[in-house]
Design an enzyme around this catalytic site. Structure first.
Site, short mmCIF file in Angstrom:
data_model
loop_
_atom_site.label_atom_id
_atom_site.label_comp_id
_atom_site.label_asym_id
_atom_site.label_seq_id
_atom_site.Cartn_x
_atom_site.Cartn_y
_atom_site.Cartn_z
CG HIS A 73 -2.03 -1.01 1.10
ND1 HIS A 73 -2.47 -1.75 2.15
CD2 HIS A 73 -2.75 -1.40 0.02
CE1 HIS A 73 -3.45 -2.56 1.73
NE2 HIS A 73 -3.63 -2.36 0.44
CD GLU A 76 -0.60 0.54 4.40
OE1 GLU A 76 0.10 -0.49 4.47
OE2 GLU A 76 -1.83 0.52 4.21
NE ARG A 155 -6.38 0.13 0.60
CZ ARG A 155 -6.19 -0.61 1.70
NH1 ARG A 155 -5.49 -0.14 2.71
NH2 ARG A 155 -6.70 -1.81 1.79
CG HIS A 223 -0.20 -3.78 5.33
ND1 HIS A 223 -1.08 -3.38 4.37
CD2 HIS A 223 0.24 -5.00 4.94
CE1 HIS A 223 -1.19 -4.32 3.44
NE2 HIS A 223 -0.39 -5.33 3.76
CD GLU A 298 -2.32 -3.21 9.05
OE1 GLU A 298 -2.01 -2.01 8.90
OE2 GLU A 298 -2.68 -3.93 8.11
O1 PAY Z 1 -4.52 -8.63 5.01
O2 PAY Z 1 -3.47 -7.07 6.02
C1 PAY Z 1 -4.51 -7.54 5.59
C2 PAY Z 1 -5.81 -6.81 5.71
C3 PAY Z 1 -5.78 -5.63 6.61
C4 PAY Z 1 -5.21 -4.35 6.01
C5 PAY Z 1 -5.88 -4.08 4.68
O3 PAY Z 1 -6.97 -3.48 4.62
O4 PAY Z 1 -5.30 -4.49 3.67
C6 PAY Z 1 -5.44 -3.26 7.03
C7 PAY Z 1 -5.30 -1.84 6.55
C8 PAY Z 1 -4.03 -1.66 5.73
O5 PAY Z 1 -2.92 -1.67 6.26
O6 PAY Z 1 -4.17 -1.49 4.53
C9 PAY Z 1 -5.33 -0.86 7.72
C10 PAY Z 1 -5.14 0.58 7.32
C11 PAY Z 1 -5.21 1.52 8.50
C12 PAY Z 1 -6.19 1.01 6.31
O7 PAY Z 1 -5.84 1.58 5.30
O8 PAY Z 1 -7.39 0.77 6.56
ZN ZN Z 2 -1.96 -1.56 4.15
#
Ligand code: PAY
Ligand code: ZN
Length: 337
Positions: A73, A76, A155, A223, A298
């Site tokens: 992403h 990040e 993202r 992440h 995270e």
């Molecule tokens: O597989 O890591 C995973 C799923 C969780 C992450 C995702 O949505 O891909 C969690 C989010 C991320 O790091 O992208 C959390 C962050 C804060 C967001 O953008 O929602």
């Molecule tokens: Zn992420």
């Protein structure tokens, strides 16, 4: 060049700086570091990584490879920063526990799975850009101006999908694709792509992972933010595969992480701990290769700065993560048969 090749962790780096540093490592440590191309991006950039091998793997099993994924992403930024810090520690640390960890596995480490997106988060829009847009409208991609410019909080990838750009590269992998927590709207931040592996970045990294899949002992992705240590799966709250082992390794790992600065993480599977999400890289790796140790960090923080984590937290964040990795691998070796 300094010992770290003029790099350092006091500020965030551009993709070019990260890639130049990886190339520097390849030259500086020809016996231990191999610079590899994992694939290409939509805009034609290489996805560069390094393979670290110190020539004396001592874990004594068939599964002797560890894969580290950063930056899937774009926004990040702490993820590539943490990953490069770990690479540097593995090469330069004299701490016996770090040396033992580094030398026990072959490491395949990619600081950025989404180079186009990362570059996009470093772009600044200029008045000139808008001027060019209005005067040379026929030569300018409308999407570039409205969706692609000056987007520190971008993202996704940068593929063109109608009026909007990019798919969420962590919703695009071919396991339980589009089965919850993903969008079919190309303008959404969690757009899963037209189909599984529609994105060249996920497709080519999956092909790369296929070359080491059967040897993988661990797969770790980074992440931010939320301070969580997640493990599979995201499409269901069910406790699948080696859930119990993962939970107990996770607990030891976050306890070790908290020791240095008191930073509190929570651990659990994706669906129960953060939200239902499908098509993520770690779920695909876990399901396809039954990799025993699979985690997604995270990283800091819990939302005060969110994706805009100040650069003076890069080092403390990375130190506590390295502490936690030592505990993770130590625990995994006693927990996993
Ligand atoms: O597989 O890591 C995973 C799923 C969780 C992450 C995702 O949505 O891909 C969690 C989010 C991320 O790091 O992208 C959390 C962050 C804060 C967001 O953008 O929602
Ligand atoms: Zn992420």
């Amino acid at each position: 060049l300094t010992r770290e090749g003029g790099f350092g962790w006091k500020r965030y780096h551009t993709l070019d700086e990260i890639y130049a540093w990886l190339e520097y490592l390849g030259k500086q440590y020809p016996g231990q570091v191999r610079v590899v191309d994992g694939g290409r991006t939509y805009q034609g950039r290489p996805i560069k990584g390094v393979v670290l091998n110190f020539g004396r793997q001592t874990n004594g099993t068939e599964r002797s490879t560890v894969f580290i994924e950063g930056g899937i992403h774009a926004r990040e930024w702490i993820s590539p920063a943490t990953v490069t810090y770990i690479v540097n520690q593995f090469l330069t640390s004299e701490q016996p526990e770090v040396r033992r960890l580094a030398e026990s596995y072959e490491w395949h480490i990619f600081p950025s799975f989404n180079p186009d997106g990362y570059v996009n988060t470093h772009n600044r829009v200029s008045a000139a850009r808008f001027f060019i847009f209005y005067t040379h409208i026929s030569r300018t991609n409308v999407n570039d101006v409205f969706f692609n410019s000056q987007n520190r909080l971008w993202r996704k990838t940068l593929s063109v999908n109608g009026f909007c750009r990019g798919a969420d590269a962590n919703r695009n992998w071919g396991y339980k694709w589009m089965s919850g927590g993903a969008s079919n709207n190309p303008c959404s931040d969690t757009f899963a792509g037209r189909k599984a592996f529609s994105e060249i970045e996920t497709r080519s990294m999956a092909e790369y992972i296929d070359t080491v899949g059967k040897k993988l002992y661990a797969y770790i992705s980074f992440h931010s933010y939320s301070q969580l240590l997640l493990f599979p799966y995201g499409h269901t709250k069910a406790h699948l595969d080696n859930y119990d082992e993962s939970l107990s390794i996770g607990k030891k790992t976050i306890a070790a992480l908290a020791k240095r600065y008191g930073t509190k993480y929570v651990t659990g599977n994706v669906a129960e701990t953060i939200y239902v999400a499908s098509g993520g890289s770690m779920d695909w790796v876990k399901a396809k290769y039954r990799v025993p140790v699979v985690f997604t960090y995270e990283l800091r923080d819990t939302g005060d700065y969110g994706f805009l984590l100040p650069a003076n937290q890069i080092i403390p964040n990375a130190e506590e993560v390295l502490d936690s990795l030592l505990a993770m691998f130590k625990e995994a070796r006693v927990t996993i048969a």
